[in-house]
Enzyme design. Structure first.
Site, short mmCIF file in Angstrom:
data_model
loop_
_atom_site.label_atom_id
_atom_site.label_comp_id
_atom_site.label_asym_id
_atom_site.label_seq_id
_atom_site.Cartn_x
_atom_site.Cartn_y
_atom_site.Cartn_z
CB SER A 113 -0.99 0.10 1.17
OG SER A 113 -0.33 -0.44 2.44
CD GLU A 132 1.01 7.68 5.20
OE1 GLU A 132 0.92 6.51 5.80
OE2 GLU A 132 1.47 8.54 5.89
NE ARG A 175 -2.30 11.26 20.52
CZ ARG A 175 -1.20 11.61 21.38
NH1 ARG A 175 -1.10 11.33 22.75
NH2 ARG A 175 -0.09 11.98 20.96
CG ASP A 206 0.98 13.96 17.42
OD1 ASP A 206 1.04 13.58 18.53
OD2 ASP A 206 1.75 13.60 16.58
CE1 TYR A 242 3.64 5.98 16.19
CE2 TYR A 242 2.13 4.96 17.22
CZ TYR A 242 2.44 5.86 16.63
OH TYR A 242 1.52 6.73 15.94
CD GLN A 300 6.72 6.92 12.41
OE1 GLN A 300 6.46 6.97 11.22
NE2 GLN A 300 6.01 7.89 13.13
CG PHE A 330 9.55 13.23 9.29
CD1 PHE A 330 8.48 14.18 9.62
CD2 PHE A 330 9.02 12.10 9.07
CE1 PHE A 330 7.10 13.83 9.74
CE2 PHE A 330 7.75 11.77 9.10
CZ PHE A 330 6.93 12.33 9.24
CG HIS A 368 1.62 1.73 4.34
ND1 HIS A 368 0.17 1.96 3.78
CD2 HIS A 368 1.88 3.14 4.98
CE1 HIS A 368 0.02 3.26 4.05
NE2 HIS A 368 0.82 3.79 4.54
P1 FAD Z 1 -2.59 6.36 20.34
O1 FAD Z 1 -2.73 4.75 19.87
O2 FAD Z 1 -3.65 7.06 21.13
O3 FAD Z 1 -1.14 6.43 21.22
C1 FAD Z 1 -0.76 7.71 21.55
C2 FAD Z 1 -0.05 7.76 22.71
O4 FAD Z 1 -1.01 7.36 23.86
C3 FAD Z 1 0.95 6.53 23.14
O5 FAD Z 1 2.17 7.00 23.77
C4 FAD Z 1 0.17 5.53 23.70
O6 FAD Z 1 1.09 4.53 24.71
C5 FAD Z 1 -0.56 6.38 24.80
N1 FAD Z 1 -1.79 5.67 25.08
C6 FAD Z 1 -2.57 5.24 24.37
N2 FAD Z 1 -3.62 4.65 25.06
C7 FAD Z 1 -3.50 4.94 26.28
C8 FAD Z 1 -4.34 4.87 27.37
N3 FAD Z 1 -5.62 4.20 27.49
N4 FAD Z 1 -4.02 5.45 28.50
C9 FAD Z 1 -2.56 6.21 28.54
N5 FAD Z 1 -1.86 6.38 27.43
C10 FAD Z 1 -2.38 5.79 26.31
N6 FAD Z 1 -0.59 12.10 12.32
C11 FAD Z 1 -1.35 12.82 11.74
O7 FAD Z 1 -1.77 14.08 12.24
N7 FAD Z 1 -1.99 12.60 10.42
C12 FAD Z 1 -1.75 11.29 9.70
O8 FAD Z 1 -2.51 11.13 8.80
C13 FAD Z 1 -0.95 10.41 10.58
N8 FAD Z 1 -0.82 9.34 9.98
C14 FAD Z 1 -0.04 8.19 10.47
C15 FAD Z 1 0.08 6.96 9.95
C16 FAD Z 1 0.82 6.11 10.55
C17 FAD Z 1 0.80 4.67 9.82
C18 FAD Z 1 1.62 6.09 11.61
C19 FAD Z 1 2.43 5.04 12.44
C20 FAD Z 1 1.42 7.36 12.47
C21 FAD Z 1 0.54 8.57 11.70
N9 FAD Z 1 0.52 9.87 12.07
C22 FAD Z 1 -0.33 10.77 11.56
C23 FAD Z 1 1.11 10.16 13.46
C24 FAD Z 1 0.44 10.09 14.88
O9 FAD Z 1 -0.86 10.48 14.79
C25 FAD Z 1 0.95 10.33 16.00
O10 FAD Z 1 2.24 9.24 16.13
C26 FAD Z 1 0.43 10.61 17.44
O11 FAD Z 1 1.29 11.10 18.23
C27 FAD Z 1 -0.15 9.16 17.75
O12 FAD Z 1 -1.32 8.68 17.07
P2 FAD Z 1 -1.71 7.18 17.42
O13 FAD Z 1 -3.07 6.97 16.65
O14 FAD Z 1 -0.54 6.22 17.40
O15 FAD Z 1 -2.20 7.41 19.13
#
Ligand code: FAD
Length: 277
Positions: free
Chosen positions: A8, A10, A99, A101, A138, A169, A209, A259
């Site tokens: 895939s 991106e 989630r 940032d 990650y 990642q 980055f 990916h």
């Molecule tokens: P989560 O899975 O929610 O994790 C975030 C943090 O919170 C982690 O440290 C985790 O350990 C912690 N956590 C999770 N659940 C809990 C809980 N219940 N209690 C306490 N701590 C918890 N960013 C963008 O803005 N736009 C994009 O399009 C984008 N695409 C991405 C695509 C991929 C494949 C990847 C790997 C990353 C991408 N990102 C993108 C980056 C991502 O949004 C960031 O890394 C962000 O900081 C974390 O998102 P997440 O979905 O992994 O969060």
């Protein structure tokens, strides 16, 4: 050119009409390798969100399924419902649920969701199996996690909330991926974890980055790339060799797909796939 596992690609949403025209060319070139899907990134709290929506819906009509990234931080349940209805009605069937940032200066989290697992649970509750859900993983630990073990636990919670598959990642150390997958499996979670692959083309932006997102560039690789100076041909050659070897190791270790983070350029990913096959 064909691999035994799905690939895939991106993209990020282009800012200009010219950028969009270029993206269509890159999309057409990548379509030639029969990818499973394309995905389009989404900026949490950013001004590019409408561009993501338009890009992903338009690409989805061009023969290969497309998946929007959807980040939930700082947003409301009503906004997510509105967006997902729009995607569903446009025939989109896969979402990369994140989630995200918030851009610096936008304050605390706000909104109805705290973590990606909340978004995954919410989508499953409201849309059942309408969408295939991909989540982020990650292998070198999320930069905000207090430790590796806790991060793995949070990842598993997210998987159990209803994710179908994870995309990692990027990283340049196959052991990090193998160790991560092993830990996840030992804790009873069996969703597919697809490695995210970042081809190497521009050293300074890669370093910047990687520092920001917590991806490690091993010392042996960083030193070689830095020694290339402005010799972009040499950088491309080293990058291609290193990333091809990485992909081969990952596939040999059982990676269920690849990916590619294309940065909207087909050629670097195609060169690696060509070498692999
Ligand atoms: P989560 O899975 O929610 O994790 C975030 C943090 O919170 C982690 O440290 C985790 O350990 C912690 N956590 C999770 N659940 C809990 C809980 N219940 N209690 C306490 N701590 C918890 N960013 C963008 O803005 N736009 C994009 O399009 C984008 N695409 C991405 C695509 C991929 C494949 C990847 C790997 C990353 C991408 N990102 C993108 C980056 C991502 O949004 C960031 O890394 C962000 O900081 C974390 O998102 P997440 O979905 O992994 O969060």
């Amino acid at each position: 050119m064909s691999l035994s596992v799905p690939v895939s690609f991106e993209f990020f949403p282009p800012r200009t009409e010219a950028g969009y025209e270029k993206l269509l060319e890159e999309h057409a070139a990548l379509k030639a390798v029969n990818p499973e899907f394309f995905s389009v990134t989404y900026g949490a709290g950013g001004s590019t969100q409408e561009r993501t929506i338009q890009t992903v819906i338009e690409l989805n009509q061009r023969g290969v399924p497309s998946a929007p990234h959807l980040s939930c931080i700082g947003t409301t349940e009503a906004t997510v419902i509105e967006l997902l209805n729009r995607y569903r009605d446009a025939g989109i069937r896969r979402i990369v649920a994140l989630r995200g940032d918030l851009p610096s200066g936008m304050g605390g989290t706000g909104g109805d969701f705290r973590y990606a697992s909340d978004l995954v649970r919410f989508i499953r509750a409201h849309y059942s199996d309408t969408f295939q859900l991909e989540v982020a993983a990650y292998p070198e630990m999320h930069p905000q996690a207090p430790n590796f073990d806790t991060d793995i636990g949070n990842f598993i919670t997210k998987a159990k909330a209803g994710a179908d598959r994870a995309i990692t990642q990027y990283f340049y150390n196959a052991d990090a991926y193998r160790h991560f997958v092993k830990q996840v499996r030992q804790r009873g979670c069996d969703i597919d974890i697809v490695p995210g692959i970042m081809p190497i083309t521009n050293v300074s932006s890669l370093i910047r980055f990687s520092d920001a997102c917590g991806a490690d560039i091993p010392r042996w690789l960083r030193k070689q790339l830095e020694a290339c100076g402005d010799d972009s041909q040499r950088i491309t050659a080293i990058g291609q060799e290193v990333v091809t070897i990485l992909c081969r190791e990952l596939l040999d270790s059982g990676a269920p797909g690849l990916h590619f983070y294309t940065l909207n350029r087909a050629e670097p990913a195609l060169a690696i796939l060509d070498q692999l096959s």
